[in-house]
Design an enzyme around this catalytic site. Structure first.
Site, short mmCIF file in Angstrom:
data_model
loop_
_atom_site.label_atom_id
_atom_site.label_comp_id
_atom_site.label_asym_id
_atom_site.label_seq_id
_atom_site.Cartn_x
_atom_site.Cartn_y
_atom_site.Cartn_z
CG HIS A 135 -1.89 1.00 1.40
ND1 HIS A 135 -1.62 2.30 1.79
CD2 HIS A 135 -3.23 0.95 1.22
CE1 HIS A 135 -2.74 2.99 1.84
NE2 HIS A 135 -3.74 2.21 1.49
CG ASP A 212 0.47 -2.47 6.35
OD1 ASP A 212 -0.47 -2.54 7.18
OD2 ASP A 212 0.39 -1.87 5.27
CD GLN A 215 -6.91 -4.45 4.00
OE1 GLN A 215 -7.90 -5.15 4.28
NE2 GLN A 215 -7.04 -3.20 3.64
CE LYS A 238 -7.33 -0.19 6.06
NZ LYS A 238 -8.04 0.26 4.87
CB CYS A 376 -3.73 3.40 -1.52
SG CYS A 376 -4.90 4.69 -1.26
N1 PMP Z 1 -1.76 -0.73 4.66
C1 PMP Z 1 -2.71 -1.45 4.06
C2 PMP Z 1 -2.39 -2.83 3.58
C3 PMP Z 1 -3.98 -0.92 3.89
O1 PMP Z 1 -4.92 -1.65 3.29
C4 PMP Z 1 -4.25 0.39 4.34
C5 PMP Z 1 -5.62 1.03 4.15
N2 PMP Z 1 -6.21 0.79 2.92
C6 PMP Z 1 -3.23 1.10 4.97
C7 PMP Z 1 -2.00 0.50 5.11
C8 PMP Z 1 -3.43 2.47 5.48
O2 PMP Z 1 -4.37 2.47 6.51
P1 PMP Z 1 -4.99 3.83 7.08
O3 PMP Z 1 -5.48 4.59 5.91
O4 PMP Z 1 -6.08 3.35 7.97
O5 PMP Z 1 -3.89 4.50 7.82
#
Ligand code: PMP
Length: 419
Positions: A135, A212, A215, A238, A376
């Protein structure tokens, strides 16, 4: 042992999806005249009543600023806020609640590591390893550090199924590798990475590891001690909790050596114009007033998930994934992007001759909420030669009937845009 294996091994209970659905008031509504089918959970999950009630209760009975008050309400607010930290620590099996840093979300968690550990300990020529499926939140902070410090960013490639190339990963590790930062589960592809192995290899090379877990935590039981990484990042929203709060778990001895990330109130031991000293972790990393009711809401969310049993949730979602993969395969000209053998319940796809945004807009007319875009994760899109995908991502409250509703809506898309 993979995390999927862990979760399935202790899956004793049966999961009652209808009962779980009743916990989520928002799911009762109709969208465009149809029952809402919410399949945008990887972007953000809906919230159960337990979470909403916990936050409302804080504001109605317990709210004040935390840590600095001598009055009763402030002390009560501090107790519930710190109790939430304890809950998260238990949820992740952290060594102690002091290893739980409340941040704004996974994005801030990763920026914290880059801004603190990265700035203090990484020098020009040091290497940070990420992967092609990250991401943007796990790419851009390292690029900013590259501009500032001259570090080198190495990227582990993925294969045509969206599986990390482990041989290439091993080959990238070397004497200058200082940090490996990799997603547990890809938000764009659903791939579950072999994080335990990634951690072992990184540590063998003497590097720190950040996972990270954004997910992963909604779908799998995660035990940070068993995993053995140095950092684990997640976002509450999430995980069926509120927005604006998240967690950086850090190994105690590593956090203890890290300088502050931001300066301000709450994180200091003493301040004078000549010299300021800082609190121990986690407070050293929590400058300013935190998201108090939100942290309590996150605590309630982990209580909720623990009550349901993540192993049972995982088994339910795995069945949804298998069924969705089969049903979507019936739609002519639909291609699934991300076909790793180990996947979380996320299905990214494209359809010949239809832009993903059109897919998303048309299925919305049928009450079906999916995401369309680059998620993203633009480098992943580049890897598969597409500008965007449509993505259905599943949660504990989704049903097989909702997979059918998605399939029927996609059949309508196909009628409008014949293959
Ligand atoms: N890492 C991953 C794998 C994500 O899916 C996301 C959110 N789509 C993020 C980081 C960033 O999370 P946040 O926008 O809640 O900070």
């Amino acid at each position: 042992m993979t995390l999927a294996a862990v979760s399935l091994a202790d899956n004793r209970g049966r999961f009652d999806v209808e009962r779980a659905r009743a916990d989520f008031p928002i799911l009762k509504q109709r969208i465009n005249g149809r029952p809402l089918v919410y399949l945008d959970n990887a972007a953000s999950a809906q919230k159960p009543t337990l979470v909403l009630d916990a936050m409302r209760d804080v504001y109605e009975t317990t709210y004040a600023n935390v840590h600095r008050g001598v009055h009763t309400l402030s002390q009560r607010a501090t107790v519930v806020f710190e109790a939430a930290r304890e809950k998260v620590a238990r949820f992740l099996n952290a060594g102690s609640a002091d290893e739980i840093v409340f941040v704004r979300g996974a994005t801030e968690a990763i920026n914290l590591v880059a801004g603190s550990l990265g700035r203090r300990y990484l020098a020009a020529g040091d290497e940070v390893v990420i992967s092609e499926m990250e991401h943007h939140a796990n790419i851009v902070p390292w690029q900013l550090l590259r501009e500032e410090k001259g570090i080198i960013l190495r990227v582990v490639p993925i294969d045509d199924d969206g599986v990390l190339k482990l041989d290439a990963y091993r080959a990238l590790l070397g004497p200058r590798t200082r940090l490996v930062s990799i997603a547990h589960v890809s938000n764009a592809l659903g791939t579950v990475n072999p994080v335990a192995e990634i951690v072992r290899e990184a540590h063998r090379a003497g590097a720190f590891v950040l996972i990270d877990g954004c997910q992963a935590v909604p779908h799998y039981p995660v035990d940070v001690r068993e995993l053995g990484a140095d950092f684990y990042a997640l976002s509450s929203h999430k995980l069926y909790g509120p927005t604006s709060v998240g967690v950086l778990w850090g190994r105690g001895e590593v956090l203890a050596e890290m300088p502050p990330y931001q300066g301000g109130g709450e994180m200091i031991a003493s301040v004078s114009f000549d010299k300021t000293t800082f609190k121990k972790p986690p407070h050293r990393f929590e400058a300013g007033t935190p998201a108090i009711a939100e942290a309590v809401g996150l605590g309630a969310a982990v209580d909720y998930l623990t009550g349901l049993g993540l192993a049972a949730v995982h088994a339910h979602e795995d069945a949804l994934l298998a069924y969705a993969t089969r049903r979507l395969g019936e739609v002519p000209g639909l291609r699934i992007i991300g076909t790793a053998p180990e996947k979380a319940a996320i299905v990214s796809f494209v359809m010949d001759g239809v832009h993903p945004h059109d897919i998303g807009t048309i299925v919305d007319q049928y009450g079906v909420a999916i995401r369309a875009g680059h998620h993203c994760a633009q480098p992943v899109m580049d890897r598969f030669g597409v500008a965007a995908t449509a993505r259905a991502s599943f949660a504990l409250y989704n049903t097989m009937a909702e997979v059918d509703a998605l399939t029927e809506a996609l059949a309508a898309v196909r009628e409008l845009f014949p293959a």
